[in-house]
Motif scaffolding. Sequence first.
Motif, PDB file in Angstrom:
ATOM      1  N   ALA A  39      -5.308  -2.650  14.617  1.00  0.00           N
ATOM      2  CA  ALA A  39      -6.462  -1.790  14.915  1.00  0.00           C
ATOM      3  C   ALA A  39      -7.118  -2.180  16.230  1.00  0.00           C
ATOM      4  O   ALA A  39      -7.793  -1.367  16.856  1.00  0.00           O
ATOM      5  N   ALA A  40      -6.899  -3.408  16.682  1.00  0.00           N
ATOM      6  CA  ALA A  40      -7.489  -3.853  17.945  1.00  0.00           C
ATOM      7  C   ALA A  40      -6.931  -3.091  19.139  1.00  0.00           C
ATOM      8  O   ALA A  40      -7.478  -3.168  20.240  1.00  0.00           O
ATOM      9  N   ALA A  41      -5.877  -2.331  18.940  1.00  0.00           N
ATOM     10  CA  ALA A  41      -5.285  -1.552  20.033  1.00  0.00           C
ATOM     11  C   ALA A  41      -6.269  -0.521  20.588  1.00  0.00           C
ATOM     12  O   ALA A  41      -6.126  -0.080  21.723  1.00  0.00           O
ATOM     13  N   ARG A  65     -17.816   4.677  18.990  1.00  0.00           N
ATOM     14  CA  ARG A  65     -18.836   3.647  19.162  1.00  0.00           C
ATOM     15  C   ARG A  65     -18.383   2.290  18.647  1.00  0.00           C
ATOM     16  O   ARG A  65     -18.679   1.274  19.258  1.00  0.00           O
ATOM     17  N   THR A  66     -17.698   2.252  17.522  1.00  0.00           N
ATOM     18  CA  THR A  66     -17.223   0.973  16.991  1.00  0.00           C
ATOM     19  C   THR A  66     -16.107   1.236  15.996  1.00  0.00           C
ATOM     20  O   THR A  66     -15.882   2.365  15.565  1.00  0.00           O
ATOM     21  N   ALA A  71      -9.414   0.021  11.007  1.00  0.00           N
ATOM     22  CA  ALA A  71      -9.489   1.235  11.833  1.00  0.00           C
ATOM     23  C   ALA A  71     -10.494   2.235  11.271  1.00  0.00           C
ATOM     24  O   ALA A  71     -10.380   3.429  11.508  1.00  0.00           O
ATOM     25  N   ASN A  72     -11.497   1.747  10.510  1.00  0.00           N
ATOM     26  CA  ASN A  72     -12.628   2.598  10.156  1.00  0.00           C
ATOM     27  C   ASN A  72     -13.380   2.846  11.454  1.00  0.00           C
ATOM     28  O   ASN A  72     -13.592   1.924  12.241  1.00  0.00           O
ATOM     29  N   GLY A 106     -10.437   4.491   7.923  1.00  0.00           N
ATOM     30  CA  GLY A 106      -9.216   4.288   8.693  1.00  0.00           C
ATOM     31  C   GLY A 106      -7.974   4.890   8.086  1.00  0.00           C
ATOM     32  O   GLY A 106      -7.093   5.365   8.800  1.00  0.00           O
ATOM     33  N   GLU A 107      -7.866   4.896   6.744  1.00  0.00           N
ATOM     34  CA  GLU A 107      -6.665   5.429   6.101  1.00  0.00           C
ATOM     35  C   GLU A 107      -6.527   6.936   6.277  1.00  0.00           C
ATOM     36  O   GLU A 107      -5.478   7.508   6.023  1.00  0.00           O
TER      37      GLU A 107
END
Length: 172
Positions: A39-41, A65-66, A71-72, A106-107
Motif C-alpha cells: 500500500a505504500a506504493a 489525503r491519507t 489501502a483504506n 481498501g478491499e
Amino acid sequence: MSQSPIAAQPSQSQPSQAKDPFSPNVEDLYLESYAFTTAAAIVGSVDRKVFVLLRDGRNLFGILRTFDQFANLVLQDVVERIYLNDEENSPTKFGETYRGVFMVRGENVVMLGELDIDKEDDHLENLKQISFEEAEKELKIVHEKTIKEEGIKGKKLLSKGLINDFVKSDLY
C-alpha cells in the motif's frame, strides 16, 4: 571477559547552503525511485488528485489525503461520475455529483491512479452530460442486466463442471 563500548563517530557538519525551493530533496528522490510493492506504493499520490475505481463500479475523483497499510483511503472534494456506454461499449453520456469527504475501505479499491489536472476533463467535451439521478437509473438497469447474464453464464459453466467467479458486488 568485558566488552569495550563502541565509540560514537563524531558528526561531520556541513556548511549551511541556501536551499533552492524548486529542487527536490534527497528523501523525495529516494521515495520516487523506490519500487514499493505494498500500500505504500501510493505515498507519492498523497495530496494529489486521484481517480479511484471501486468494486461496485463507482468512479471517484478527489484529493487523496491519507491512507493506511490496508489501502483504506480518505479522499477530499470527491466527485462521483457515472459513464454510460453505447452498444459498442464506448462512453457517450455521463452524470456526476459532488460527494465531499469519502472514506474507502481498501478491499473495495480496484484501481487508483493519479490525474493530470490540466487534462482530466478533456474527454468530457465529447460526451453528453445528464443529471446524476438519470445516470444512476440507467446504470441500475445495466447492472441488473449484467447480474442476470452472469447468472446464466454461471449455470452453463457449472453444468460443465466449471465455476464462475462473478460476485454481485463486482460490477466494474
